[in-house]
Design an enzyme around this catalytic site. Structure first.
Site, mmCIF file in Angstrom:
data_model
loop_
_atom_site.group_PDB
_atom_site.id
_atom_site.type_symbol
_atom_site.label_atom_id
_atom_site.label_comp_id
_atom_site.label_asym_id
_atom_site.label_seq_id
_atom_site.Cartn_x
_atom_site.Cartn_y
_atom_site.Cartn_z
ATOM 1 N N GLY A 1 0.816 -1.218 0.000
ATOM 2 C CA GLY A 1 0.000 0.000 0.000
ATOM 3 C C GLY A 1 0.848 1.266 0.000
ATOM 4 C CG PHE B 1 1.799 -0.298 7.049
ATOM 5 C CD1 PHE B 1 1.765 1.033 7.434
ATOM 6 C CD2 PHE B 1 3.028 -0.916 6.897
ATOM 7 C CE1 PHE B 1 2.936 1.730 7.656
ATOM 8 C CE2 PHE B 1 4.205 -0.226 7.115
ATOM 9 C CZ PHE B 1 4.164 1.096 7.502
ATOM 10 C CB SER C 1 -5.414 7.223 12.191
ATOM 11 O OG SER C 1 -6.038 8.389 11.723
ATOM 12 C CE1 TYR D 1 -8.719 3.619 9.150
ATOM 13 C CE2 TYR D 1 -9.211 5.889 9.773
ATOM 14 C CZ TYR D 1 -8.301 4.923 9.409
ATOM 15 O OH TYR D 1 -6.971 5.240 9.310
ATOM 16 C CE LYS E 1 -5.819 2.261 11.219
ATOM 17 N NZ LYS E 1 -4.823 1.264 10.828
ATOM 18 C CE1 TYR F 1 1.949 5.902 10.855
ATOM 19 C CE2 TYR F 1 0.217 5.164 9.374
ATOM 20 C CZ TYR F 1 1.377 4.907 10.091
ATOM 21 O OH TYR F 1 1.940 3.658 10.023
ATOM 22 C CG PHE F 2 -1.291 14.456 12.521
ATOM 23 C CD1 PHE F 2 -0.620 13.627 13.437
ATOM 24 C CD2 PHE F 2 -2.256 15.301 13.010
ATOM 25 C CE1 PHE F 2 -0.917 13.663 14.804
ATOM 26 C CE2 PHE F 2 -2.551 15.353 14.376
ATOM 27 C CZ PHE F 2 -1.877 14.539 15.261
ATOM 28 C CG ASN G 1 -12.955 8.408 0.150
ATOM 29 O OD1 ASN G 1 -14.028 8.661 -0.372
ATOM 30 N ND2 ASN G 1 -12.554 7.170 0.424
ATOM 31 C CG ASN G 2 -7.805 10.577 1.998
ATOM 32 O OD1 ASN G 2 -7.545 9.392 1.847
ATOM 33 N ND2 ASN G 2 -8.423 11.024 3.063
ATOM 34 N N PRO H 1 -19.820 15.778 6.156
ATOM 35 C CG PRO H 1 -21.826 14.623 5.832
ATOM 36 C CD PRO H 1 -20.678 15.234 5.088
HETATM 37 C C1 UD1 Z 1 -9.421 11.562 6.474
HETATM 38 C C2 UD1 Z 1 -10.247 10.751 7.431
HETATM 39 C C3 UD1 Z 1 -9.347 10.228 8.511
HETATM 40 C C4 UD1 Z 1 -8.230 9.396 7.902
HETATM 41 C C5 UD1 Z 1 -7.458 10.237 6.892
HETATM 42 C C6 UD1 Z 1 -6.466 9.375 6.144
HETATM 43 C C7 UD1 Z 1 -12.513 11.701 7.332
HETATM 44 C C8 UD1 Z 1 -13.564 12.464 8.067
HETATM 45 N N1 UD1 Z 1 -11.323 11.561 7.964
HETATM 46 O O1 UD1 Z 1 -8.872 12.672 7.190
HETATM 47 O O2 UD1 Z 1 -10.096 9.441 9.411
HETATM 48 O O3 UD1 Z 1 -7.343 8.960 8.912
HETATM 49 O O4 UD1 Z 1 -8.360 10.788 5.938
HETATM 50 O O5 UD1 Z 1 -5.649 10.131 5.339
HETATM 51 O O6 UD1 Z 1 -12.722 11.224 6.219
HETATM 52 N N2 UD1 Z 1 -11.258 18.090 1.380
HETATM 53 C C9 UD1 Z 1 -11.891 18.866 0.436
HETATM 54 N N3 UD1 Z 1 -12.280 18.277 -0.731
HETATM 55 C C10 UD1 Z 1 -12.047 16.945 -1.005
HETATM 56 C C11 UD1 Z 1 -11.379 16.157 -0.035
HETATM 57 C C12 UD1 Z 1 -11.004 16.764 1.158
HETATM 58 O O7 UD1 Z 1 -12.119 20.053 0.644
HETATM 59 O O8 UD1 Z 1 -12.436 16.471 -2.098
HETATM 60 C C13 UD1 Z 1 -10.815 18.715 2.629
HETATM 61 C C14 UD1 Z 1 -11.420 18.128 3.891
HETATM 62 O O9 UD1 Z 1 -12.639 18.744 4.217
HETATM 63 C C15 UD1 Z 1 -10.308 18.403 4.921
HETATM 64 C C16 UD1 Z 1 -9.020 18.315 4.092
HETATM 65 O O10 UD1 Z 1 -9.415 18.514 2.741
HETATM 66 O O11 UD1 Z 1 -10.412 19.710 5.435
HETATM 67 C C17 UD1 Z 1 -8.333 16.973 4.198
HETATM 68 O O12 UD1 Z 1 -9.258 15.928 3.902
HETATM 69 P P1 UD1 Z 1 -8.806 14.410 3.751
HETATM 70 O O13 UD1 Z 1 -7.626 14.316 2.863
HETATM 71 O O14 UD1 Z 1 -10.014 13.598 3.401
HETATM 72 O O15 UD1 Z 1 -8.272 14.033 5.215
HETATM 73 P P2 UD1 Z 1 -9.022 14.117 6.634
HETATM 74 O O16 UD1 Z 1 -10.443 14.450 6.503
HETATM 75 O O17 UD1 Z 1 -8.200 15.013 7.502
#
Ligand code: UD1
Length: 341
Positions: free
Chosen positions: A10, A80, A124, A148, A152, A176-177, A197-198, A292
């Site tokens: 990964g 991991f 995490s 999730y 952890k 991890y942050f 998602n991230n 949310p």
């Molecule tokens: C997310 C997870 C967290 C996980 C981590 C892994 C949630 C609520 N939290 O953290 O549990 O450990 O990923 O890396 O999902 N953002 C946007 N647009 C996007 C995607 C993100 O504006 O399309 C913003 C989010 O609102 C946030 C920031 O970018 O403010 C970071 O988001 P993301 O990368 O998803 O990480 P976390 O939410 O911090």
């Protein structure tokens, strides 16, 4: 030392395998590839010029773990392997609890039987209770908002209790942050399945034109520009944090927990602007509603890792954005871009 890495194919696992090999460790990987690609390991071998052993199975399978341990002298396990999508965990809580806790228990049982007592766990910052004052230290109140996160925290609890029950164990829990970026070679990186998602993979895929527009999840948080602030950390720094944890486990027993972050927060708009500037590309975005479960600001107090592990992040936000883009540009479809895939 011979190190067993679960989930080594990964994103964070592959970067950690690379740093382990570079530091002269022997690496065995257990990964069932349900969410990763074996090409990452081939590239780790190519970059390092060294080989590793790869076993394809689910790390919850105790019988197969026994066989791997029977092949000799594993000194440490870095764990991991796990399911990690927050939204999916809300829909499929039983899968998340069974998988994430099942693999941890299976590893602990086999380790105890085989006399292997060093365990480094991939946790995490999501385990910190929402509303904690920032920067968040390891002593902050704990509590999660989704299955999730609870998996952890429960694994942390299991490992803490295990270390308390048997003084031979040395357990290091790493919180991890927000890991981003990619190895500077551009050959390994983050390869999420489906729509990311991230934030960072969403940005890189939007900059590529693979996704049309990035939605910023809310601009009404109590932050300087209203968008969410996070502590982004370069995945290579994070990987090196595991090597520091490994060194620490050689001279300490018990259980210790460390934040791995930079201690500096950046907003979504700051990240977009740095990414555009260092890479000379545009990231089209719109402002949408809050997501949310999100909170406004999260960043680490990383001083404990500095004091006890002698580790601190070296790479800045520009390197993170540049390296993420180099990986994405060179591998527009992730590891599937490569010919043999
Ligand atoms: C997310 C997870 C967290 C996980 C981590 C892994 C949630 C609520 N939290 O953290 O549990 O450990 O990923 O890396 O999902 N953002 C946007 N647009 C996007 C995607 C993100 O504006 O399309 C913003 C989010 O609102 C946030 C920031 O970018 O403010 C970071 O988001 P993301 O990368 O998803 O990480 P976390 O939410 O911090």
């Amino acid at each position: 030392m011979k190190v067993l890495v679960t989930g080594g194919a990964g994103f964070i696992g592959s970067h950690t395998c690379l740093e382990l090999l570079k530091a002269g460790h022997e690496v065995s990987v257990v990964d069932d590839l349900r969410n990763s690609h074996p090409e990452s390991l081939k590239r780790v071998e190519a970059i390092s010029g060294k080989s590793l052993r790869f076993y394809r199975f689910d790390a919850a399978d105790e019988a197969q773990l026994e066989e791997v341990f029977a092949q000799g002298e594993i000194g440490c396990v870095i764990h991991f392997a796990g399911l990690k999508a927050v939204g999916e965990s809300v829909r499929l809580p039983l899968e998340y609890y069974a998988n994430n806790i099942g693999t941890t228990l299976a590893l602990c049982r086999v380790m105890k039987r085989r006399g292997v007592f060093r365990f480094i766990f991939s946790s995490s910052a999501t385990v910190y209770a929402p509303g904690s004052p920032m920067p968040v230290a390891e002593t902050a109140p704990l509590g999660c908002t989704n299955p999730y996160g609870w998996t952890k925290l429960m694994c942390e609890r299991i490992l803490t209790d295990l270390a308390a029950s048997d003084p031979r164990f040395s357990v290091v829990l790493l919180r991890y942050f927000n890991p981003i970026g990619a190895h500077a070679s551009g050959r390994i990186g983050e390869d999420p399945a489906g729509i990311p998602n991230n934030l960072l993979p969403f940005i890189t895929q939007t900059a590529m034109g693979r996704l049309r527009v990035l939605q910023v999840h809310g601009n009404d948080y109590d932050t300087p520009d209203g968008t969410g602030v996070r502590d982004y950390i370069h995945v290579t720094d994070l990987a090196r944090g595991h090597l520091s944890a490994l060194d620490y486990s050689l001279t300490h027993t018990g259980c210790e927990v460390f934040n791995l972050g930079t201690g500096r927060g950046y907003s979504v708009l700051e990240i977009i602007s740095v990414f555009e500037r260092v890479n000379g590309v545009k990231v089209p975005y719109t402002i949408g509603p809050r997501r949310p479960g999100d909170v406004g600001t999260v960043y680490a107090d990383p001083s404990k890792a500095k004091d006890l592990l002698g580790w601190q992040a070296q790479l800045g936000i520009e390197e993170m954005c540049r390296d993420a883009w180099r990986w994405q540009k060179g591998n527009p479809n992730g590891y599937l871009s490569h010919k043999g895939a």
